[in-house]
Design an enzyme around this catalytic site. Structure first.
Site, PDB file in Angstrom:
ATOM      1  N   ARG A   1       5.988   7.410   5.773  1.00 30.38           N
ATOM      2  CA  ARG A   1       5.378   6.568   6.801  1.00 30.38           C
ATOM      3  C   ARG A   1       6.308   5.463   7.290  1.00 30.38           C
ATOM      4  O   ARG A   1       5.873   4.533   7.968  1.00 30.38           O
ATOM      5  CB  ARG A   1       4.082   5.968   6.242  1.00 30.38           C
ATOM      6  CG  ARG A   1       3.051   7.001   5.852  1.00 30.38           C
ATOM      7  CD  ARG A   1       2.036   6.479   4.856  1.00 30.38           C
ATOM      8  NE  ARG A   1       2.620   6.278   3.544  1.00 30.38           N
ATOM      9  CZ  ARG A   1       1.933   5.943   2.445  1.00 30.38           C
ATOM     10  NH1 ARG A   1       0.625   5.798   2.518  1.00 30.38           N
ATOM     11  NH2 ARG A   1       2.551   5.772   1.293  1.00 30.38           N
TER      12      ARG A   1
ATOM     13  N   PHE B   1       2.741   2.723  -9.587  1.00 34.74           N
ATOM     14  CA  PHE B   1       3.296   1.427  -9.961  1.00 34.74           C
ATOM     15  C   PHE B   1       3.884   0.686  -8.763  1.00 34.74           C
ATOM     16  O   PHE B   1       4.338   1.301  -7.793  1.00 34.74           O
ATOM     17  CB  PHE B   1       4.383   1.614 -11.025  1.00 34.74           C
ATOM     18  CG  PHE B   1       3.908   2.382 -12.229  1.00 34.74           C
ATOM     19  CD1 PHE B   1       3.135   1.773 -13.195  1.00 34.74           C
ATOM     20  CD2 PHE B   1       4.209   3.723 -12.371  1.00 34.74           C
ATOM     21  CE1 PHE B   1       2.679   2.481 -14.292  1.00 34.74           C
ATOM     22  CE2 PHE B   1       3.763   4.449 -13.462  1.00 34.74           C
ATOM     23  CZ  PHE B   1       2.992   3.817 -14.427  1.00 34.74           C
TER      24      PHE B   1
ATOM     25  N   GLU C   1       6.179   4.486  11.025  1.00 36.59           N
ATOM     26  CA  GLU C   1       4.846   4.399  11.616  1.00 36.59           C
ATOM     27  C   GLU C   1       4.763   3.359  12.728  1.00 36.59           C
ATOM     28  O   GLU C   1       4.154   3.588  13.756  1.00 36.59           O
ATOM     29  CB  GLU C   1       3.836   4.085  10.513  1.00 36.59           C
ATOM     30  CG  GLU C   1       2.404   4.197  10.951  1.00 36.59           C
ATOM     31  CD  GLU C   1       1.443   4.010   9.789  1.00 36.59           C
ATOM     32  OE1 GLU C   1       0.353   3.480  10.026  1.00 36.59           O
ATOM     33  OE2 GLU C   1       1.792   4.390   8.651  1.00 36.59           O
TER      34      GLU C   1
ATOM     35  N   ASP D   1       0.837  -1.201   0.000  1.00 36.70           N
ATOM     36  CA  ASP D   1       0.000   0.000   0.000  1.00 36.70           C
ATOM     37  C   ASP D   1       0.872   1.251   0.000  1.00 36.70           C
ATOM     38  O   ASP D   1       0.569   2.228  -0.695  1.00 36.70           O
ATOM     39  CB  ASP D   1      -0.917  -0.007   1.222  1.00 36.70           C
ATOM     40  CG  ASP D   1      -1.775   1.246   1.305  1.00 36.70           C
ATOM     41  OD1 ASP D   1      -2.774   1.308   0.569  1.00 36.70           O
ATOM     42  OD2 ASP D   1      -1.447   2.155   2.091  1.00 36.70           O
ATOM     43  N   HIS D   2       1.958   1.223   0.734  1.00 38.78           N
ATOM     44  CA  HIS D   2       2.859   2.375   0.794  1.00 38.78           C
ATOM     45  C   HIS D   2       3.707   2.512  -0.467  1.00 38.78           C
ATOM     46  O   HIS D   2       4.389   3.518  -0.645  1.00 38.78           O
ATOM     47  CB  HIS D   2       3.757   2.282   2.029  1.00 38.78           C
ATOM     48  CG  HIS D   2       3.018   2.496   3.309  1.00 38.78           C
ATOM     49  ND1 HIS D   2       3.645   2.593   4.529  1.00 38.78           N
ATOM     50  CD2 HIS D   2       1.696   2.644   3.572  1.00 38.78           C
ATOM     51  CE1 HIS D   2       2.742   2.770   5.479  1.00 38.78           C
ATOM     52  NE2 HIS D   2       1.549   2.805   4.913  1.00 38.78           N
TER      53      HIS D   2
END
Length: 766
Positions: free
Chosen positions: A300, A227, A303, A152-153
């Site tokens: 992030r 991508f 995190e 996701d990141h």
């Protein structure tokens, strides 16, 4: 405060901030001046420059390596998938005013004759699960959950507005419960346990994109490339990518921490300390003066401990690949080593995600149906991430997060030195990696312990709904409520519209909804809150569906995930299976990629599971890193075949395979370039035929030299051909290419800078 922390890990780079400033000016001005000419607005706000497509190169490097920012992947649509562009839409947004106002902005506004419930009420009544009241997934490890967030990141970063005050009133958004863009605070219902301490939870709207025309409604911005290209390792802007590199190294390495190491292995470098911004990553009480936030390709990265472990792991893997490539190809420049290692690591992420991760999420049957075998690059497929995917669909794994971060010793036993942590104590705690045993204990916990199992009565643990960022002080946030509010901020239509998009039946009654969700109790709760299935927020509706056989998501999420990942694959010009990207031998090696192998190569772990995404019931079931089913990536397929040839005489190499005549430019120009591209049209004759160069109108030899034709080439004889005067060496035009019957379109030449003389010249076949 927790609100500040949310801003911290959505921190945008300079390029994104420029776009956001322009977009906010445009968005606010459009609100105030509806009749002004839009072209004038675009120019005055700076958005016209942001929307201008880049000029795409067509040279060798642009065919071989993707750009850092993703632009020009598609040459006809150079901004498709690029950083700092708007998310695409699969359904038109449903803003309250049709243009920009979020769903639920006006608490009394009706949708299908019902008002939308406060998102905090949905979180409390549908999602809330006590930490102790969870079931564990007997099939999947917690590393699978971590991998989902990791990817996701790589795909999604929605920057929130940098403005902290309401545009119309100037009030600070962190201290108001009034709704005035960019403030969109989350209501705390009177029945909520938090009601005595706070009446609302701060929430900032996502930053708008400049892409208003021709859509005439608000769009949100993806600050990173769409991508799967390992952008969380390398960054999505040129300045950040450069800042992350070790420019003093001849091996194309990424920078690492020079102050601390993990038993000789690298840690990520520290962010430069910024006096104006408090450091959120260190312990609350500490005497250290070191800035412990790590500096990597995604804001992030710090995190939580699992994310820090993966960032550190792949920093090490890049440097390992680059050093091995240097041993195979000592003539490669630092830039080539960096780009080749980056290219391999991007492909590794594609293989692990499509072949290892997605089958377990979707189930084998749905995976084959939604993602059939790769055929070819489709330039008419837009690979940009969809708003619904970023804002709802790919947040499904939030309900599979375990409330405890397990840390284990080398025997995969609980560590007395580094005990388990409640999840909220691992958030923004990168200092724990350096001071509490490195990344190995965290990785062992991810490998051995299972994911949380989602059931209708066990959705999201209280660590995420009641304690998000609690360790950093201030009133904690609620991840479930944030997800729901974000979907409304982005104008995502309700649950039924998405079922209809995917050709799934649309529920109209509580009985039909109960049948789809497999739970009458859950269906009743949802309709009590929303009044109608049509109003259910996409995210909560999608995660409520029972999983398909062998998978962990239901029919709607399978549809949305499959649609996105197919577009990401087929619309990527640098997809690893495309024949022009890697050789057949290289693709065969990449198919053998194993995440367990990467862990073995870059940590102190000596035993790992054969399948790191599967739940391993007992520590004794781990296998040694030398196990034959955990093969190493054999990089010999990336070794250059070096061929020496004289620029004046040409060179024949074996049988009927030789150097055809192709003019490629001046030698001086060539020595200052990394590679040259030759098209099929440049090759005058097939590889197995000869051409008489000496019989041409303009023979290739100097005026006083005699030209003698040879198979596949020619020879110049005479005194002018023995030694070239120094003043003439930089003006020679030479003819060279590599061609074989197996590779009739070989195109790459790489000159070896290590050879001091211009004669002979070194070229490599790729």
């Amino acid at each position: 405060s927790p609100s500040d922390l949310l801003s911290q890990f959505k921190h945008a780079g300079p390029r994104t901030r420029t776009h956001v400033r322009a977009a906010e000016l445009l968005d606010t001005t459009v609100e105030l001046i509806r009749e002004m000419d839009m072209d004038e607005l675009l120019h005055a706000t700076g958005c016209s420059a942001e929307l201008r497509p880049p000029l795409c190169q067509t040279d060798c490097l642009s065919n071989r390596y993707r750009t850092i920012g993703g632009e020009c992947n598609n040459r006809q649509h150079p901004l498709w998938g690029a950083a700092n562009t708007a998310y695409t839409r699969w359904l038109s947004p449903q803003y309250q005013d049709g243009r920009a106002v979020p769903r639920g902005w006006d608490l009394q506004y009706g949708y299908h004759n019902f008002t939308l419930p406060p998102v905090r009420a949905v979180s409390q009544q549908i999602l809330y699960t006590q930490n102790e009241d969870i079931s564990l997934d007997s099939s999947l490890s917690h590393l699978l959950v971590e991998w989902g967030q990791w990817i996701d990141h790589d795909l999604v970063l929605t920057p929130q507005t940098p403005s902290k005050a309401a545009f119309h009133t100037g009030v600070d958004c962190t201290h108001t419960c009034s709704r005035d863009t960019p403030c969109f605070p989350i209501q705390i219902p009177s029945s909520d346990p938090r009601a005595s301490a706070q009446s609302c939870m701060p929430f900032f709207r996502s930053a708008p994109s400049c892409q208003v025309l021709p859509l005439c409604h608000r769009e949100q911005l993806n600050a990173i490339t769409s991508f799967v290209d390992a952008s969380m390792v390398y960054g999505s802007t040129g300045p950040l990518a450069s800042a992350l590199r070790n420019h003093s190294s001849p091996f194309g390495l990424l920078a690492h921490n020079l102050l601390h190491s993990d038993q000789g292995l690298a840690y990520m470098p520290y962010l430069p300390r910024q006096p104006s911004r408090p450091d959120p990553c260190g312990p609350l009480v500490t005497s250290t003066t070191l800035p412990p936030c790590g500096h990597l390709g995604d804001s992030r990265a710090n995190e939580h401990l699992g994310m820090i472990a993966l960032h550190t792991l792949f920093l090490r893997e890049h440097n390992r690949l680059a050093q091995e490539l240097h041993l195979l190809n000592p003539h490669w420049s630092p830039e080539t080593l960096y780009q080749e290692a980056r290219k391999i690591l991007g492909a590794v992420h594609q293989v692990l995600t499509w072949d290892h991760y997605l089958p377990r999420v979707l189930g084998q049957k749905a995976h084959l149906e939604l993602l059939p075998p790769y055929q070819s690059y489709q330039p008419d497929t837009d690979p940009s991430v969809a708003n619904a995917f970023a804002t709802a669909a790919f947040r499904f794994a939030h309900v599979t997060v375990h409330p405890v971060v397990n840390r284990l010793d080398p025997g995969y036993r609980p560590s007395s030195h580094h005990p388990d942590l409640p999840l909220h104590l691992s958030l923004f705690a990168s200092w724990r990696v350096v001071q509490e045993g490195g990344i190995d204990p965290v990785l062992r916990g991810l490998l051995l312990y299972p994911a949380k199992l989602q059931t209708p009565g066990q959705m999201m643990v209280e660590e995420l709904t009641e304690r998000l960022f609690q360790a950093q002080g201030g009133l904690p946030l609620d991840l479930g409520a944030l997800n729901l509010q974000r979907g409304r901020d982005h104008g995502l239509p309700g649950y039924s519209a998405w079922r209809r998009l995917c050709d799934l039946s649309v529920p109209a009654t509580v009985t039909e909804l109960a049948g789809m969700l497999g739970s009458a109790k859950l269906a009743q709760k949802l309709l009590h809150l929303y009044g109608t299935p049509h109003n259910i927020d996409l995210w909560v509706g999608a995660i409520s569906e029972p999983p398909l056989p062998g998978g962990r998501v239901g029919p709607l999420l399978s549809c949305l995930l499959g649609k996105q990942f197919r577009a990401l694959r087929d619309g990527d010009r640098f997809w690893w299976e495309r024949e022009e990207v890697f050789t057949g031998a290289q693709r065969a090696e990449l198919q053998r990629v194993s995440l367990s192998r990467i862990i073995c190569d870059n940590t102190g772990l000596g035993h790992v599971p054969l399948d790191p995404f599967a739940h391993t019931a007992h520590a004794g079931d781990m296998v040694p890193c030398s196990h034959p089913r955990i093969p190493s990536l054999n990089l010999s397929a990336w070794r250059d075949d070096i061929i020496m040839f004289d620029v004046m005489s040409g060179y024949q190499f074996g049988g009927r395979v030789w150097l055809p005549r192709v003019t490629v430019g001046s030698l001086n120009e060539t020595l200052n370039r990394d590679c040259l591209t030759l098209k099929q049209s440049d090759i005058h004759q097939p590889c197995d035929s000869d051409v008489d160069e000496c019989a041409q109108e303009a023979p290739p030899c100097p005026v006083k030299a005699q030209c003698v034709n040879t198979p596949g080439s020619y020879t110049c004889t005479g005194k002018d051909t023995a030694v070239l005067p120094r003043h003439r060496r930089h003006s020679i035009r030479y003819k060279a290419s590599l061609c074989s019957r197996q590779h009739n379109q070989i195109v790459l030449l790489t000159l070896c800078p290590s050879i001091p003389s211009l004669l002979p010249v070194c070229v490599s076949q790729r």
